[in-house]
Design a protein around this motif. Structure first.
Motif, PDB file in Angstrom:
ATOM      1  N   GLY A  16      51.985  64.232  48.498  1.00 23.39           N
ATOM      2  CA  GLY A  16      51.568  65.407  47.518  1.00 23.39           C
ATOM      3  C   GLY A  16      51.500  66.753  48.276  1.00 23.39           C
ATOM      4  O   GLY A  16      50.876  67.471  47.854  1.00 23.39           O
TER       5      GLY A  16
ATOM      6  N   HIS B 268      41.640  67.258  45.694  1.00 23.46           N
ATOM      7  CA  HIS B 268      42.079  65.977  45.686  1.00 23.46           C
ATOM      8  C   HIS B 268      43.515  66.038  45.401  1.00 23.46           C
ATOM      9  O   HIS B 268      44.339  66.864  45.053  1.00 23.46           O
ATOM     10  CB  HIS B 268      41.841  65.423  44.038  1.00 23.46           C
ATOM     11  CG  HIS B 268      40.518  65.101  43.996  1.00 23.46           C
ATOM     12  ND1 HIS B 268      39.811  64.148  43.123  1.00 23.46           N
ATOM     13  CD2 HIS B 268      39.290  65.761  44.361  1.00 23.46           C
ATOM     14  CE1 HIS B 268      38.474  64.265  43.069  1.00 23.46           C
ATOM     15  NE2 HIS B 268      38.108  65.093  44.047  1.00 23.46           N
TER      16      HIS B 268
ATOM     17  N   GLU C 170      47.188  63.893  45.565  1.00 26.35           N
ATOM     18  CA  GLU C 170      47.743  62.664  45.097  1.00 26.35           C
ATOM     19  C   GLU C 170      48.989  62.297  45.767  1.00 26.35           C
ATOM     20  O   GLU C 170      50.195  63.013  46.079  1.00 26.35           O
ATOM     21  CB  GLU C 170      48.238  63.059  43.348  1.00 26.35           C
ATOM     22  CG  GLU C 170      49.057  61.629  42.803  1.00 26.35           C
ATOM     23  CD  GLU C 170      49.748  61.994  41.350  1.00 26.35           C
ATOM     24  OE1 GLU C 170      50.645  62.182  41.342  1.00 26.35           O
ATOM     25  OE2 GLU C 170      48.684  61.809  40.420  1.00 26.35           O
ATOM     26  N   SER C 171      48.871  60.945  46.183  1.00 24.27           N
ATOM     27  CA  SER C 171      50.089  60.412  47.122  1.00 24.27           C
ATOM     28  C   SER C 171      50.830  59.499  46.267  1.00 24.27           C
ATOM     29  O   SER C 171      50.423  58.821  45.171  1.00 24.27           O
ATOM     30  CB  SER C 171      49.590  59.622  48.389  1.00 24.27           C
ATOM     31  OG  SER C 171      48.961  58.343  47.956  1.00 24.27           O
ATOM     32  N   ASN C 172      52.143  59.586  46.537  1.00 26.77           N
ATOM     33  CA  ASN C 172      53.054  58.554  45.887  1.00 26.77           C
ATOM     34  C   ASN C 172      54.053  57.885  46.859  1.00 26.77           C
ATOM     35  O   ASN C 172      54.835  58.443  47.653  1.00 26.77           O
ATOM     36  CB  ASN C 172      53.745  59.539  44.653  1.00 26.77           C
ATOM     37  CG  ASN C 172      53.110  60.138  43.633  1.00 26.77           C
ATOM     38  OD1 ASN C 172      52.767  59.644  42.871  1.00 26.77           O
ATOM     39  ND2 ASN C 172      52.835  61.481  43.868  1.00 26.77           N
TER      40      ASN C 172
ATOM     41  N   ARG D 107      50.339  55.146  42.927  1.00 29.82           N
ATOM     42  CA  ARG D 107      49.962  56.520  42.819  1.00 29.82           C
ATOM     43  C   ARG D 107      48.358  56.654  43.183  1.00 29.82           C
ATOM     44  O   ARG D 107      47.652  55.896  42.694  1.00 29.82           O
ATOM     45  CB  ARG D 107      50.137  57.043  41.451  1.00 29.82           C
ATOM     46  CG  ARG D 107      49.912  58.431  41.341  1.00 29.82           C
ATOM     47  CD  ARG D 107      50.199  59.069  39.906  1.00 29.82           C
ATOM     48  NE  ARG D 107      51.669  59.307  39.723  1.00 29.82           N
ATOM     49  CZ  ARG D 107      52.244  58.529  38.834  1.00 29.82           C
ATOM     50  NH1 ARG D 107      51.506  57.646  38.048  1.00 29.82           N
ATOM     51  NH2 ARG D 107      53.503  58.512  38.468  1.00 29.82           N
ATOM     52  N   THR D 108      48.049  57.169  44.312  1.00 32.43           N
ATOM     53  CA  THR D 108      46.730  57.342  44.734  1.00 32.43           C
ATOM     54  C   THR D 108      46.027  58.731  44.818  1.00 32.43           C
ATOM     55  O   THR D 108      46.973  59.256  45.585  1.00 32.43           O
ATOM     56  CB  THR D 108      46.573  56.561  46.044  1.00 32.43           C
ATOM     57  OG1 THR D 108      47.389  55.412  45.847  1.00 32.43           O
ATOM     58  CG2 THR D 108      45.169  56.397  46.560  1.00 32.43           C
ATOM     59  N   GLU D 109      44.987  58.774  44.345  1.00 34.84           N
ATOM     60  CA  GLU D 109      44.258  60.003  44.411  1.00 34.84           C
ATOM     61  C   GLU D 109      43.312  59.927  45.673  1.00 34.84           C
ATOM     62  O   GLU D 109      42.331  59.252  45.665  1.00 34.84           O
ATOM     63  CB  GLU D 109      43.182  60.273  43.212  1.00 34.84           C
ATOM     64  CG  GLU D 109      42.710  61.888  43.319  1.00 34.84           C
ATOM     65  CD  GLU D 109      42.122  62.085  42.149  1.00 34.84           C
ATOM     66  OE1 GLU D 109      41.999  63.220  41.438  1.00 34.84           O
ATOM     67  OE2 GLU D 109      41.246  61.082  41.607  1.00 34.84           O
TER      68      GLU D 109
ATOM     69  N   SER E   9      50.299  68.133  42.456  1.00 28.76           N
ATOM     70  CA  SER E   9      49.858  66.986  43.206  1.00 28.76           C
ATOM     71  C   SER E   9      48.552  67.194  43.914  1.00 28.76           C
ATOM     72  O   SER E   9      48.044  66.506  44.699  1.00 28.76           O
ATOM     73  CB  SER E   9      50.955  66.267  44.126  1.00 28.76           C
ATOM     74  OG  SER E   9      51.283  67.540  44.977  1.00 28.76           O
TER      75      SER E   9
ATOM     76  N   SER F 189      44.787  69.039  43.299  1.00 32.16           N
ATOM     77  CA  SER F 189      43.688  69.547  42.516  1.00 32.16           C
ATOM     78  C   SER F 189      42.787  70.002  43.292  1.00 32.16           C
ATOM     79  O   SER F 189      41.930  69.536  44.258  1.00 32.16           O
ATOM     80  CB  SER F 189      43.028  68.350  41.593  1.00 32.16           C
ATOM     81  OG  SER F 189      42.213  68.873  40.954  1.00 32.16           O
TER      82      SER F 189
END
Length: 681
Positions: free
Chosen positions: A210, A231, A233-235, A303-305, A366, A368
């Motif tokens: 992200g 936060h 977000e990884s993908n 998809r992980t926050e 990605s 926040s």
């Protein structure tokens, strides 16, 4: 050469001699592995009902563990359990599996083990072709997220640990994999599988985590973002070709953990080595066992926050408290007609609502950010080519100009702000001092370790100034008096100007406890939580009796009490202790006479606070004696002149100290009263 080394490793780990079958009646019906191309060996009977992937000829289950060491480096371990591979991949078209098999049936693990040394038409052994196929599968998995990564040699495994299903026990030994060779296995040619793994050290693409690919120090910035409460977000792309079931696990770095994962992913937890609190991570199983080899591979995004993780603490990621801003206005009112206004805006942190209201956007789709701290601003300025200047444009300068115009009764018009030079307490270019302002040893513009990490303790400071204008100090004094405790709050200075107040302060001293919270009331309704301080440099005719005599400081915090004690007196107090005579000492320049307490024409002694004289003139117009009525008739006119030289009053207000009032000031007070409608007298 590399494949030969791999094969050597595998052979060393396997038994080289066939073990004798256990005593008792044989359960395997076929004799394929002891009659076709070899004279010894036992392979379980083929039964398509035992094949979990009958349509593709491939049955591979495995795990892909992505352990992120830093935001720039990742350790990837791919572990695969081979239950079945297509005939073409092993060049075993001519092997008849009997049972209910057909020419398109894949080769089960028992048969692959038994014929691993069998050379095929191109000179390669079945084992060579097995390793090639495993490398091909691993390369396809790796290429989805890390193109052009180099493969490493594969190694055998005895067990594969799953988190979404039962663990798989493996074997590479052809002498103990059949029901007729070992008591703890079933008549199942697909089990136990052959298990191999590859360990790869890879460079992470910033976009996978992200992050902007143009980031300077990706790992340091990610640590800063998470410590600030962001936060991220990884993908990662997950993939499983036909006949495969692959479980993916994403293990965050030791400063991060998963907050949530998009379906169908799972949120799990572990306790990393050396840590005392559990760390959440994400996992996802991609099941394409029933897939057709003619279809595209099954694929999904893991998809992980990510949020901050401290392995030794369960506390918050960062300690953000207090006001978002501090406004410090320095007013130089020493020259009433040329008053200067200099404003410092200290940004400690800005909450998300403020960022939206002000139109400040330093994040991305990605990332926040619930807030942006002073260290965060410096971080974006350091690591990215971010438009930090947008903060200057976002501050509502016009609203602040109006606020302070109302507070000070002056025309305040602030210019567009700029970033103030850095000092030891903050600034855009402020640098933390290792071991003093930050627990890191090296100097950095933003801190990611310790109590002050990513905080607003050392603010970013904006500065602006207003064109000089006219300001009446009486306006400020009136605001303070109106909010004071006691009867002093009833004093009305609305018709008093600075010249009047200067004259009055020559005999007056005011001391009061008052509330500067009225400054907060002047801020716009949607303005961020702000502490206000006004430093007022006083004109030369008035002194402060608290602290520095030339300055008063008004503090209006956003929360808590803003009551303070203020005191004012004139810098040139009236000396009333002198004698006043009718004629002596009044002749002007060259008059040799002196008025003293011994003068014959003394009107008021030097120790008399109140001095009054009467001049009475009587004009008798008619005088008559009335004997018959025993009366006297008198007609007269009289002029009475009352002369008031100074007046001492009894003080009944504890907050006021009043010296005797001279005649000149009495005349001014009468003139002030006449400004009211109807006048004073």
């Amino acid at each position: 050469m590399r494949r030969a080394a791999v094969v050597l490793v595998l052979l060393l780990l396997s038994q080289s001699a066939a073990a004798a079958p256990p005593p008792g009646e044989a359960e395997v019906a076929n004799d394929i592995c002891s009659t076709w191309e070899t004279s010894s060996g036992v392979c379980d009977d083929y039964d398509s009902a035992l094949d979990s992937s009958p349509s593709s000829g491939t049955w591979v289950e495995g795990t892909v563990e992505l352990e992120i060491e830093t935001a720039e480096a990742i350790e990837m371990v791919v572990s695969l359990a081979i239950h079945e591979l297509p005939r073409g991949d092993l060049d075993l078209f001519d092997l008849d599996l009997e049972g209910d098999s057909n020419p398109s049936s894949g080769i089960p693990a028992d048969y692959i083990r038994n014929y691993r040394d069998l050379a095929r038409s191109d000179g390669e052994s079945v084992e060579d072709k097995l390793v090639e196929k495993i490398e091909e599968i691993i390369q396809a998995i790796v290429d989805e997220n890390f193109p052009d990564a180099e493969m490493t040699p594969v190694q055998p495994l005895s067990i594969i640990d799953f988190v979404t299903r039962e663990d798989v026990h493996c074997s590479y030994d052809p002498t103990s994999d059949s029901i007729d060779e070992s008591n703890d296995v079933a008549n199942d040619p697909f089990n136990p599988p052959i298990c191999l793994k590859a360990h790869l050290s890879l460079m992470v693409e910033p976009t996978n985590l992200g992050m902007d690919p143009n980031t300077g120090d990706v790992d340091r910035m990610m640590r800063g973002l998470l410590r600030m409460g962001a936060h991220v977000e990884s993908n990662f792309t997950t993939i499983a070709e036909a006949g495969q079931l692959i479980e993916y696990r994403m293990l965050p770095p030791l400063y991060a953990q998963a907050a949530s994962v998009a379906a169908p992913g799972l949120l799990l937890q572990r306790t990393p080595a050396g840590q005392t609190t559990s760390q959440r991570y994400s996992a996802m199983a991609v099941d394409n066992l029933a897939g057709s080899p003619l279809a595209v591979p099954a694929s999904s995004l893991l998809r992980t926050e990510l949020i901050h993780y401290d392995g030794t603490s369960t506390g918050p990621s960062s300690d953000v408290s207090g006001s978002e801003l501090t406004l410090e206005l320095v007013v130089d009112a020493r020259d009433r007609m040329n008053t200067r206004f200099d404003l410092d805006i200290e940004i400690h942190h800005l909450w998300g609502d403020t960022l939206v209201d002000w139109g400040v956007d330093l994040g991305s789709s990605s990332i926040s950010m619930p807030l942006l701290t002073a260290d965060g601003i410096r971080m974006f300025d350091t690591e990215l080519d971010s438009d930090i200047e947008q903060i200057l444009d976002a501050v509502p300068i016009e609203a602040l100009s109006l606020t302070f115009s109302q507070a000070l009764g002056a025309e305040v018009g602030f210019q567009p702000p700029s970033f103030a030079p850095a000092d030891l307490l903050g600034g855009l270019m402020f640098t933390h001092r290792g071991g003093e302002t930050c627990d890191e040893n090296l100097p950095f513009r933003y801190c990611v370790d310790g109590r002050s990490a990513m905080s607003g303790e050392y603010p970013v400071v904006l500065q602006t100034t207003s064109m000089p204008s006219t300001m009446h100090i009486t306006q400020v004094v009136q605001q303070l008096i109106a909010r004071a405790q006691g009867d002093i709050s009833t004093i009305d200075l609305s018709i008093v100007n600075d010249e009047d107040l200067a004259a009055m302060m020559s005999v007056l001293e005011i001391k009061m406890q008052t509330d500067a919270g009225w400054l907060q009331d002047l801020l716009p309704a949607d303005f961020p939580q702000t502490d206000i301080r006004i430093v007022l440099h006083l004109p030369d005719w008035v002194d402060s009796t608290i602290g520095d005599p030339n300055t008063i400081v008004l503090d209006a915090p956003s929360s808590g009490s803003s009551r303070e004690i203020f005191g004012f007196t004139g810098s040139r107090p009236f000396d009333w202790q002198h004698a006043i005579c009718l004629e002596s000492g009044r002749g002007g320049i060259g008059d040799p006479s002196v008025c003293s307490d011994e003068s014959e024409d003394l009107i008021c002694g030097s120790n008399q606070k109140t001095c009054v004289s009467f001049d009475v003139e009587i004009d008798i117009e008619r005088f008559a004696i009335r004997e018959t009525r025993a009366a006297i008739e008198l007609e007269f006119s009289a002029d009475i002149t009352l002369e008031l030289y100074r007046l001492g009053l009894v003080e009944k207000e504890e907050h006021l100290s009043l010296e005797p009032i001279p005649a000149d000031l009495i005349r001014r007070i009468i003139a002030i009263g006449d400004r009211r409608e109807g006048g004073l007298l």
